[in-house]
Design a protein around this motif. Sequence first.
Motif, PDB file in Angstrom:
ATOM      1  N   SER A 442     -11.129  -7.563  -9.011  1.00 19.70           N
ATOM      2  CA  SER A 442      -9.919  -6.764  -8.796  1.00 19.70           C
ATOM      3  C   SER A 442     -10.258  -5.283  -8.773  1.00 19.70           C
ATOM      4  O   SER A 442      -9.782  -4.530  -7.909  1.00 19.70           O
ATOM      5  N   TYR A 443     -11.114  -4.850  -9.710  1.00 20.42           N
ATOM      6  CA  TYR A 443     -11.498  -3.438  -9.772  1.00 20.42           C
ATOM      7  C   TYR A 443     -12.282  -3.033  -8.535  1.00 20.42           C
ATOM      8  O   TYR A 443     -12.097  -1.935  -7.992  1.00 20.42           O
ATOM      9  N   GLU A 444     -13.167  -3.907  -8.063  1.00 22.59           N
ATOM     10  CA  GLU A 444     -13.952  -3.603  -6.864  1.00 22.59           C
ATOM     11  C   GLU A 444     -13.037  -3.419  -5.654  1.00 22.59           C
ATOM     12  O   GLU A 444     -13.229  -2.500  -4.840  1.00 22.59           O
ATOM     13  N   ARG A 445     -12.058  -4.288  -5.528  1.00 22.08           N
ATOM     14  CA  ARG A 445     -11.145  -4.176  -4.378  1.00 22.08           C
ATOM     15  C   ARG A 445     -10.293  -2.915  -4.485  1.00 22.08           C
ATOM     16  O   ARG A 445     -10.039  -2.250  -3.485  1.00 22.08           O
ATOM     17  N   ALA A 614      -0.502   1.543  -6.203  1.00 26.60           N
ATOM     18  CA  ALA A 614       0.952   1.750  -6.206  1.00 26.60           C
ATOM     19  C   ALA A 614       1.573   1.193  -4.930  1.00 26.60           C
ATOM     20  O   ALA A 614       0.954   1.199  -3.857  1.00 26.60           O
ATOM     21  N   GLU A 615       2.794   0.713  -5.067  1.00 27.62           N
ATOM     22  CA  GLU A 615       3.501   0.184  -3.906  1.00 27.62           C
ATOM     23  C   GLU A 615       3.807   1.314  -2.927  1.00 27.62           C
ATOM     24  O   GLU A 615       4.141   2.432  -3.322  1.00 27.62           O
ATOM     25  N   LYS A 616       3.682   1.002  -1.641  1.00 25.87           N
ATOM     26  CA  LYS A 616       3.884   2.025  -0.616  1.00 25.87           C
ATOM     27  C   LYS A 616       5.341   2.466  -0.554  1.00 25.87           C
ATOM     28  O   LYS A 616       6.242   1.635  -0.472  1.00 25.87           O
ATOM     29  N   TYR A 764      -5.418  -7.083  -8.855  1.00 22.63           N
ATOM     30  CA  TYR A 764      -5.072  -6.408  -7.603  1.00 22.63           C
ATOM     31  C   TYR A 764      -5.733  -7.147  -6.448  1.00 22.63           C
ATOM     32  O   TYR A 764      -6.965  -7.205  -6.353  1.00 22.63           O
ATOM     33  N   GLN A 765      -4.919  -7.743  -5.602  1.00 24.61           N
ATOM     34  CA  GLN A 765      -5.370  -8.458  -4.408  1.00 24.61           C
ATOM     35  C   GLN A 765      -6.411  -9.531  -4.732  1.00 24.61           C
ATOM     36  O   GLN A 765      -7.321  -9.788  -3.947  1.00 24.61           O
TER      37      GLN A 765
END
Length: 808
Positions: A442-445, A614-616, A764-765
């Motif tokens: 997650s951190y890498e992405r 953050a959300e766009k 995250y993703q």
Amino acid sequence: MEAILQDFRYGARRLLRSPGFSALVIITLALGIGANTAIFSVVNALLLRPLPYTNPGQLVTIEHVYPSLDDLHAPVSAQGFKVYRDETKSFTGVAVQTGGGVNLTGIGEPERLVGSRVSAQYFSTYGAQPAMGRVFLPEEDQPGAAKVAVLSDELWRRRFGADPAILQKTLTLNGEPYQVIGVMPAGYRDFFNRRTEIWTPVALTPEQYQSGNEFLPLTARLAPGISLAAAQTEMTQVANRIKAENPDAYPPNWTLTVTSLTEKATGNVRTPLLILLGSVGMVLLIACANVANLLLARAAGRLKEVSVRLAMGAKRWQLIRQLLSESMLLGLLGGLAGLGIAYAGVKLLVRFAPPQLDVLDTVTIDSKVMIFTLLVSVVTGFVFGLAPALQSTRANVSDTLREGGRGAIADRSGHALRRVFVVAELALALTLLAGAGLLIRSYERLSSVDPGFNTENLLTFNLALPGARYTNDTTRIQFFDRVLSAMSNSPGVRGVAAVSTMPFTGGWSTSSFTVEGYTVPENQPGPWGDIRIVNEDYASAMGIPVTRGRFFNANDRADGQPVAVVDEELVRRYWPDTDPIGKRITFDDVADSTAQWINVIGVVGHTSQEGLDAEKRVQVYFSYRQNVTPFMQIGVRTAGDPMAIVPSIRQAVKSVDAELPLANLNTMEQLVAESIGPRRLSTSLLGFFSGLALLLAALGIYGVIAHSVMQRTQELGVRMALGAGAKDVLRLVMMQGLAIAGIGLTVGIGGAFALTRLMKSQLYQVDATDPVTFISVAAILLAVALLATLLPALRAMRLDPVQALRQE
């Protein structure tokens, strides 16, 4: 009691006879207990310790909630503040505040102070008393009142040398004289901005009271006997009344929410902290299993001693008590060493914590943490000592004392129990590895996310113009024209950007608006997004691509046609099949014939504002010549190291205004790194704990296999004498290790799935059941288990059959 003390004295003598064994156990326990103590000290400071205010359980915050706008929680307006203060019965104090940074001049070098403008009831609502002087009076919280200020203890000591006569001094703040009336106690922290150094009255104007602009964080104190639920009921009624009186001003689902200040303070950190606390708990369980295995192996060597004592009339429960006293003594010694590890760990944690987690500076090893460590040490000693104590006292006395009874050492149930412990260690280690693996991916992405602009060689800082000297739009525009030009002409500068809210600085400004040609679907939110005021070089200096039309130029002035630049996200949402150039937006009521429509002249790429994850939100840009602001954040693009040009930038600002300080000097790369700092910290910690768990699990499986080889020495000798080759012995031992590892992996997969589901909000993703992560950590654990098994297996294949057969 005397018998228990005697058991502890006897246990201490036994431990001193085996210093190597005792040191190994104590170090193993110290690692597990120390990690738990360090993380618990953080949990204690952030989740368990009451907020440092009078009766903090009575403090709440009130926010405006817009469910249709992604459940946006907004501060209150001045209009709302007046209603909630004057027309509600649930609160004894209602206070608001807003940013109030000030330029301190006239005393040494100009400095930008972190400030907060607060209403008159602010300090009384929090139950805070000054250490010196007084706080604000109601009449001082009025437009046109005498200018007064309250200092933090830190500012008083840092800038004024703890001058006891400070209350008689007048400071020049934003070009105006302010009387210092009070100094707050050491350690007092503003809830909404812990870095606040100075407080001044907010002095809301009649125009602000009539505005719906939401910019005031609000804190209230519940009245005696009023619960949080009762206050929420009243505020819901207030919200319904406000909507009924102003049906066009608020969306139908707009409401007010009352939240405990404690919950507000801990909401963002609770889940990651509990995950870390659970993780170090698993490390401690692995350490306990390892120590239990060591004690089981040691108990085999004491089997004859225990049998003799039983034969001489000792009670089984007495022997269990005595053996448990030894293990609990080890636990206490491990806890004592763990405190040292925890103390060092907390120091490192505070030192390397990102700025957003400056609250970690309150973490200490206090009495509550000491009690926690004591309890963990005692319980740990009991847990890892119980199984060996029970196993040791189950000996068959006659078989053990009979000649050749040493074979009883190879007690099958004891060895089976050791294998169970190792399976548990491997399962727990896999669970931690899976969690750490997901956080790492997650951190890498997240780290690879393109923020939408060039972050390299970009210096950022703030400039705030005092209203006393820059009284109108003309003087403000003239200042920024001159200072931006002076900075652009400085050596090593390739471009200068100015913006009302620079990305990654924590600031943002949003508003709703109307888009020409777009019909809002039923029960859907209307257009809203970030608003930024910029100079004409902003896009080029920041490296933001202009994809359509043009960016601002010097001809976009206040007396010309109002224009705006929008980002690609706005075009995608509201004009997906239409050329946006020449389209219009308005921030006014479209039903009003005087509504001002703004022409879109260009489209730029979307940029991250609050963080990479953050959300766009859509973004609308305005020229600072048409929408003048006294506060700008500057980005200076340089040819080399951004910090190297700070002196020349200071000189450029001084050449225009010698009393204007530069504030919050940073590089953009530093700001971006800090934005993901909390994720980096939690990922590093969980990675460290999972690595520690893996090491302990490897030692556990090594110990079990090595002990098994020792027990089976004669059997292996027989096999080799009957024709078994070294490779056959190697295969036999390796298969034993593989079987244990396979069971541990199978059990661990289930635990990993349970843990990773709890971690969804931290990813995250990356899916919580990401197959790549699970396969990778399983392969790592299997490889480590095979390596730990290989060492005793190689020793077994080198056995001399003759020596092995003679061993018994």
